[in-house]
Scaffold this active site. Structure first.
Site, PDB file in Angstrom:
ATOM      1  N   PRO A  84      44.520  48.653  47.010  1.00  0.00           N
ATOM      2  CA  PRO A  84      45.160  49.357  45.773  1.00  0.00           C
ATOM      3  C   PRO A  84      45.676  48.053  44.673  1.00  0.00           C
ATOM      4  CG  PRO A  84      46.668  49.277  47.912  1.00  0.00           C
ATOM      5  CD  PRO A  84      44.638  48.495  47.936  1.00  0.00           C
ATOM      6  N   CYS A  85      45.837  46.981  44.916  1.00  0.00           N
ATOM      7  CA  CYS A  85      45.795  45.979  43.582  1.00  0.00           C
ATOM      8  C   CYS A  85      44.926  46.179  42.808  1.00  0.00           C
ATOM      9  CB  CYS A  85      46.366  44.993  44.055  1.00  0.00           C
ATOM     10  SG  CYS A  85      47.462  44.257  44.552  1.00  0.00           S
TER      11      CYS A  85
END
Length: 185
Positions: free
Chosen positions: A169-170
């Site tokens: 997700p980063c």
């Protein structure tokens, strides 16, 4: 603030818009509800033709032009038993078809959509992370070559409890930036 940061209500609203567009385009996205829960995820399955790309270590080990691409069932290397059942052997550079299954879920921890995916041969054998990584577009591979495992990793699907690969997700915004630049939200 991140362009991709959403709350769960915004995510569900975006999913509805995507599903409407998908229905119009007939490109195969669907909503899968989790039985006995209010949770769900977007899902799409596609077939992709890919070129077998053997790893450097395998190229060094293989004296012939035929080498294993490390396509093992369930992503587990054989234990020395019947190797024909565990490894799909392809000629380096040959084309083959993989089935990709994509799931987009909402992550409360990251306040962002998360892409989970898995890939199989047409015979149903799971594809290992190294093989998935070799099918990533070369531009992204070059950008991430120093830290590939911070982009794509394997972990348990939070709703299904099965092994899936995920785009961390980063890195979602980084991977979506070219799309968002062309089509701003």
């Amino acid at each position: 603030m991140s362009v991709c940061a959403l709350n769960e209500k915004e995510f569900l609203s975006c999913c509805q818009l995507l599903l409407q567009q998908s229905e119009h385009l007939r490109d195969g996205w669907s909503w899968e509800a989790v039985q006995g829960s209010e949770e769900g995820y977007l899902r799409k399955t596609v077939l992709r033709s890919v070129v077998a790309d053997c790893c450097d270590a395998q190229k060094q080990e293989a004296a012939s032009p035929v080498a294993a691409t490390r396509l093992h069932p369930d992503g587990i290397t054989g234990d020395g038993g019947d190797e024909d059942d565990a490894v799909c052997v392809l000629s380096e550079g040959s084309r083959h078809v993989l089935q990709y299954e994509y799931h987009i879920l909402y992550s409360c921890s990251y306040s962002a959509p998360v892409l989970y995916f898995r890939a199989f041969t047409l015979e149903g054998r799971s594809v290992m992370l190294e093989d998935v990584w070799s099918s990533v577009h070369p531009n992204f591979r070059r950008c991430l070559q120093n830290s590939p495992l911070t982009a794509i990793t394997q972990q348990e699907h939070p709703l299904l409890g099965q092994p899936f690969f995920m785009l961390h997700p980063c890195r979602t915004e980084e991977f979506l930036r070219p799309v968002l630049t062309v089509n701003p939200l």
